[in-house]
Motif scaffolding. Structure first.
Motif, PDB file in Angstrom:
ATOM      1  N   GLU A  86       0.571  -0.835   0.038  1.00  0.00           N
ATOM      2  CA  GLU A  86      -0.186  -0.261   0.238  1.00  0.00           C
ATOM      3  C   GLU A  86       0.464   1.248  -0.212  1.00  0.00           C
ATOM      4  O   GLU A  86       0.590   2.002  -0.625  1.00  0.00           O
ATOM      5  CB  GLU A  86      -1.132  -0.043   1.112  1.00  0.00           C
ATOM      6  N   GLN A  87       2.052   1.306   0.842  1.00  0.00           N
ATOM      7  CA  GLN A  87       3.185   2.449   1.128  1.00  0.00           C
ATOM      8  C   GLN A  87       3.457   2.680  -0.405  1.00  0.00           C
ATOM      9  O   GLN A  87       3.496   3.690  -0.569  1.00  0.00           O
ATOM     10  CB  GLN A  87       3.913   2.018   1.797  1.00  0.00           C
ATOM     11  N   GLU A  88       3.910   1.726  -1.278  1.00  0.00           N
ATOM     12  CA  GLU A  88       4.121   1.921  -2.824  1.00  0.00           C
ATOM     13  C   GLU A  88       3.237   2.735  -3.687  1.00  0.00           C
ATOM     14  O   GLU A  88       2.730   3.202  -4.170  1.00  0.00           O
ATOM     15  CB  GLU A  88       5.247   0.239  -3.211  1.00  0.00           C
ATOM     16  N   LYS A  89       1.529   1.658  -3.141  1.00  0.00           N
ATOM     17  CA  LYS A  89       0.807   2.243  -4.636  1.00  0.00           C
ATOM     18  C   LYS A  89       1.070   4.045  -4.123  1.00  0.00           C
ATOM     19  O   LYS A  89      -0.066   4.804  -4.726  1.00  0.00           O
ATOM     20  CB  LYS A  89      -0.537   1.655  -4.022  1.00  0.00           C
ATOM     21  N   TRP A  90       0.604   4.335  -2.459  1.00  0.00           N
ATOM     22  CA  TRP A  90       0.434   5.869  -1.715  1.00  0.00           C
ATOM     23  C   TRP A  90       1.861   6.529  -2.774  1.00  0.00           C
ATOM     24  O   TRP A  90       1.682   7.898  -3.333  1.00  0.00           O
ATOM     25  CB  TRP A  90       0.429   5.907  -0.613  1.00  0.00           C
ATOM     26  N   ILE A  91       2.859   5.851  -2.610  1.00  0.00           N
ATOM     27  CA  ILE A  91       4.293   6.831  -3.241  1.00  0.00           C
ATOM     28  C   ILE A  91       3.997   7.048  -4.631  1.00  0.00           C
ATOM     29  O   ILE A  91       4.363   8.040  -5.328  1.00  0.00           O
ATOM     30  CB  ILE A  91       5.741   6.065  -2.449  1.00  0.00           C
ATOM     31  N   ASN A  92       4.023   6.614  -5.282  1.00  0.00           N
ATOM     32  CA  ASN A  92       3.601   6.196  -6.688  1.00  0.00           C
ATOM     33  C   ASN A  92       2.365   7.632  -7.088  1.00  0.00           C
ATOM     34  O   ASN A  92       2.591   7.991  -8.195  1.00  0.00           O
ATOM     35  CB  ASN A  92       2.871   4.629  -7.847  1.00  0.00           C
TER      36      ASN A  92
END
Length: 88
Positions: A2-8
């Motif tokens: 989820e953190q990677e999706k938010w960063i992207n």
């Protein structure tokens, strides 16, 4: 994950942004403000430097003259109090 999706999503949010164009006269306004600032003359800089030097030398003299006096005073006091080495 989820953190990677938010960063992207945060990174991708900048793609549609257009650059802001500054005012044509903005650079000249900034230069005029800089030129309007007062400048200290060299005379006052030398006066301030001389004042600091005088204050420093006076403080230096007072500190060392006091330390000489206190050493002599304590020596005189110690010699007047203790006439012998007897503890009792």
């Amino acid at each position: 994950m989820e953190q990677e999706k938010w960063i992207n999503s945060v990174i991708n949010s900048t793609y549609g942004i257009t650059k802001v164009m500054p005012d044509d006269l903005l650079f000249s306004k900034i230069e005029n403000k800089i030129k309007e600032q007062n400048v200290v003359s060299n005379k006052w800089i030398w006066v301030a430097a001389a004042s600091f030097a005088i204050l420093f030398s006076l403080n230096f003299e007072v500190i060392f003259s006091e330390s000489k006096k206190s050493n002599n005073d304590t020596e005189i006091l110690a010699s007047s109090i203790c006439k012998s080495n007897q503890l009792y």
